[in-house]
Design a protein around this motif. Structure first.
Motif, PDB file in Angstrom:
ATOM      1  N   UNK A  61       0.852  -1.196   0.000  1.00 31.38           N
ATOM      2  CA  UNK A  61       0.000   0.000   0.000  1.00 31.38           C
ATOM      3  C   UNK A  61       0.884   1.239   0.000  1.00 31.38           C
ATOM      4  N   UNK A  62       0.778   2.040  -1.050  1.00 39.60           N
ATOM      5  CA  UNK A  62       1.592   3.258  -1.179  1.00 39.60           C
ATOM      6  C   UNK A  62       0.710   4.483  -0.949  1.00 39.60           C
ATOM      7  N   UNK A  63       1.060   5.276   0.051  1.00 38.46           N
ATOM      8  CA  UNK A  63       0.268   6.452   0.404  1.00 38.46           C
ATOM      9  C   UNK A  63       1.135   7.708   0.381  1.00 38.46           C
ATOM     10  N   UNK A 117       3.198  -4.520   3.173  1.00 35.09           N
ATOM     11  CA  UNK A 117       4.057  -3.335   3.269  1.00 35.09           C
ATOM     12  C   UNK A 117       3.226  -2.078   3.051  1.00 35.09           C
ATOM     13  N   UNK A 118       3.338  -1.141   3.990  1.00 36.93           N
ATOM     14  CA  UNK A 118       2.662   0.150   3.868  1.00 36.93           C
ATOM     15  C   UNK A 118       3.733   1.228   3.737  1.00 36.93           C
ATOM     16  N   UNK A 119       3.699   1.948   2.638  1.00 40.92           N
ATOM     17  CA  UNK A 119       4.670   3.028   2.408  1.00 40.92           C
ATOM     18  C   UNK A 119       3.976   4.370   2.599  1.00 40.92           C
ATOM     19  N   UNK A 141       5.963  -1.032   7.919  1.00 39.11           N
ATOM     20  CA  UNK A 141       5.728   0.361   7.520  1.00 39.11           C
ATOM     21  C   UNK A 141       7.048   1.007   7.102  1.00 39.11           C
ATOM     22  N   UNK A 142       7.059   1.554   5.908  1.00 37.47           N
ATOM     23  CA  UNK A 142       8.233   2.266   5.394  1.00 37.47           C
ATOM     24  C   UNK A 142       7.845   3.712   5.138  1.00 37.47           C
ATOM     25  N   UNK A 143       8.559   4.636   5.793  1.00 32.15           N
ATOM     26  CA  UNK A 143       8.286   6.059   5.612  1.00 32.15           C
ATOM     27  C   UNK A 143       9.442   6.721   4.870  1.00 32.15           C
ATOM     28  N   UNK A 144       9.130   7.764   4.138  1.00 36.17           N
ATOM     29  CA  UNK A 144      10.180   8.642   3.633  1.00 36.17           C
ATOM     30  C   UNK A 144       9.892  10.025   4.203  1.00 36.17           C
TER      31      UNK A 144
END
Length: 629
Positions: A61-63, A117-119, A141-144
């Motif tokens: 999931x890309x947010x 995976x949630x970005x 969860x991967x954050x930028x």
């Protein structure tokens, strides 16, 4: 989710690190890729998601965490991609809050098994989305983010720019191998100018790729240097370029503009000030010095710098020399962006004056013969002093104008780096003359300084007319009874002495000595210098009995006034040793030559002409004694 660039290079270590952190079993692993705008955080997340798609059978999931409400995005994602009908009320008919609706989505995630995976791309405020993060162990969860230190529970990977090799590889992929091979050095310069920033390279590379073959890399580099950020190659508002950009490649200007709009007014002012620094490391103490001249509140300035640091607009740098406790740097493209903001600032003139004064104060402390310790303490300031000389001289007061160029000249000439000193001292003459007119004492000083450099290089015919000009101008403007006139007599005499024109040199040396004694008193370093120089003349003429007491006087005076650890004391040891050597008094000469050599090595370092002279002189002594080995 973004498609990802086909030209992705490097970052293998970071990709491996991400995989290691996100694959920890039994926890909700949360990792953040942090870095300044444009460094490639989104691209790294994209590449990771593509390369490890198989590791997440529960889906990806890309947010976009910046441009919209995160909770709303999660709900929309669930409805659009999982065909879930998110309830608005519970079984009792109570209205569900946004947070509860989001957690319902996590609980009913489809498919129901396997890691997911949630970005969250471009987090600007962790607090606003923390409550919406999943809690089940199946989620990763991967954050930028452009922020640092989001949370102690979040594993952070700080992303830096590409290495020069990776940047060149990326540019090659974008514009073609043949084009880069044809202009390899220019390609490297282009990568360097862009600060090895992936988005900068991507934008310029895409721009070049659309140009015909005759459009050279050199032309691109020249255009960038002239137009800077306003060039169409890095301005997404140009219609033709915007069509070539994906959402993941908003553009350098866009990324910086977004950060800029978030800053407090004081932070923006501090950013404008920092843009005046050269693209090198700068010390916190210099920021403090400049802002104190502007009468800015120190606490507000510290807060502003923290805000700039948090958003990766400035970077903390370890000063490997250990001379600066706290130092920073600004990425070159961020610096250019800040310069655009600075140019529109109402305070621009004040900022430039305060910045210039900070480095003028440093320039004035650089002596004619800087020791290793002094060189070490000022070397990091030199690029910024050069920035003042090159681009901010209009903001320097008349009385300080010469100090900027003379300081740079002394820094390099004092180390024997004559070729580096020359352009600054030549520029000094033209700039000072242009600003102050022909009839000014600082013009005379600039003649004198340039003549001294030419003399050191053995360019006597170039030096003589400048020394004479300086002397005549000083006599006319300052009168005969002035220390600067004495200095001119001394320097012209030194030139004649080096050429063997002893009868012309002697009366000038004597005039200089008498004038200095009368004006400065006996206890002054300039008087010691006159004793030393006149002694050198007598030695060259074979008048050893006249020379010895003067050399001894000079040595004792220098030891008393300057202390033992000074280059002038080393020079006195060397000169007295030379006198004894010429007289065959080798046992007296040797310990003095050795003292001079050791002192020069300690103070000036091995890479200095005076150290070479000491080696040469000691070798000459041994040769005279038949100690050939």
């Amino acid at each position: 989710m973004f498609q990802g660039s086909a030209n992705f290079v490097g970052r293998q270590h970071e990709l491996s690190l991400l995989q290691e952190k996100l694959q920890q079993p039994g926890v909700v692993a949360i990792s953040a890729v942090s870095g300044m705008g444009g460094v490639g955080k989104t691209e790294l997340a994209t590449q990771y998601a593509h390369q490890h798609q198989a590791d997440y059978p529960g889906g990806i999931c890309w947010l976009n965490a910046r441009e919209s409400n995160v909770a709303a995005e999660i709900i929309q994602f669930a409805q659009a991609y999982m065909n879930l009908e998110v309830p608005q009320q519970d079984f009792r008919g109570r209205q569900l809050s946004l947070t509860e609706q989001v957690h319902w989505c996590w609980q009913h995630w489809q498919p129901p098994e396997g890691l997911a995976l949630v970005v969250l791309d471009d987090i600007t405020d962790l607090g606003s989305c923390r409550e919406f993060l999943p809690t089940a162990h199946r989620f990763r969860v991967l954050m930028t983010t452009r922020l640092r230190y989001l949370d102690t529970n979040i594993e952070e990977i700080s992303l830096d720019v590409l290495s020069p090799e990776e940047a060149l590889e990326l540019l090659t992929k974008l514009v073609g191998e043949r084009r880069v091979q044809k202009e390899e050095e220019t390609a490297k310069q282009l990568c360097e100018w862009l600060g090895y920033l992936p988005l900068g390279l991507e934008l310029v590379g895409r721009y070049l790729a659309k140009k015909p073959p005759h459009w050279s890399l050199a032309k691109m580099l020249q255009r960038l240097q002239q137009q800077r950020l306003q060039d169409e190659a890095i301005n997404r508002h140009k219609q033709q370029l915007q069509k070539t950009l994906s959402t993941a490649q908003l553009g350098v200007l866009d990324a910086f503009e977004l950060s800029w709009l978030e800053l407090d007014p004081m932070t923006q002012r501090v950013g404008e000030l920092l843009s005046l620094f050269a693209p090198d490391i700068f010390a916190w103490k210099w920021v403090e010095s400049a802002t104190s001249r502007l009468n800015w509140d120190a606490t507000e300035v510290e807060t502003a710098v923290e805000q700039l640091y948090e958003r990766h607009l400035i970077q903390s740098v370890e000063d490997k020399s250990g001379d600066i406790d706290y130092c920073y740097k600004i990425h070159p493209l961020i610096r250019e962006f800040l310069k655009l903001k600075q140019a529109a600032s109402e305070q621009i003139d004040e900022l430039k004056r305060a910045f210039a004064e900070t480095f003028i104060a440093i320039a004035k402390k650089i002596p004619d013969s800087p020791t290793q310790e002094i060189i070490k303490s000022v070397k990091d300031a030199i690029p910024h002093l050069a920035e003042v000389a090159q681009n901010l001289s209009a903001s320097v007061s008349d009385e300080n104008l010469i100090s900027v160029f003379a300081g740079l000249g002394r820094f390099y000439e004092g180390q024997g780096l004559y070729a580096l000193a020359k352009p600054w001292l030549e520029q000094c003459v033209s700039v000072v003359q242009s600003r102050l007119g022909d009839e000014h004492p600082d013009v005379a000083a600039s003649y004198n300084n340039l003549a001294g450099l030419y003399k050191s290089q053995g360019r006597y015919t170039d030096a003589e007319p400048l020394y004479i000009k300086a002397l005549e101008l000083r006599q006319r403007l300052l009168g005969e009874e002035h220390p600067d006139v004495a200095a001119s007599y001394n320097n012209l005499a030194g030139l004649y002495s080096d050429q063997g024109r002893y009868t012309e040199a002697e009366p000038l040396y004597i005039k200089a000595l008498e004038l200095r004694q009368r004006l400065l008193g006996d206890e002054h370093p300039d008087v010691a210098a006159s004793y030393n120089n006149l002694a050198g003349l007598y030695k060259s003429q074979g008048r050893y009995t006249d020379a010895e007491p003067l050399y001894i006087k000079a040595l004792e005076l220098r030891q008393r006034l300057l202390g033992e650890e000074h280059p002038d004391v080393a020079a006195s040891y060397n000169n007295l040793a030379g006198l004894y050597s010429d007289q065959g008094r080798y046992t007296e000469a040797e310990p003095l030559y050795i003292k001079a050599l050791e002192l020069r090595q300690r103070l000036l370092g091995d890479e200095h002409p005076d150290v070479a002279a000491s080696y040469n002189n000691l070798a000459g002594l041994y040769k005279s004694q038949g100690r050939y080995t």
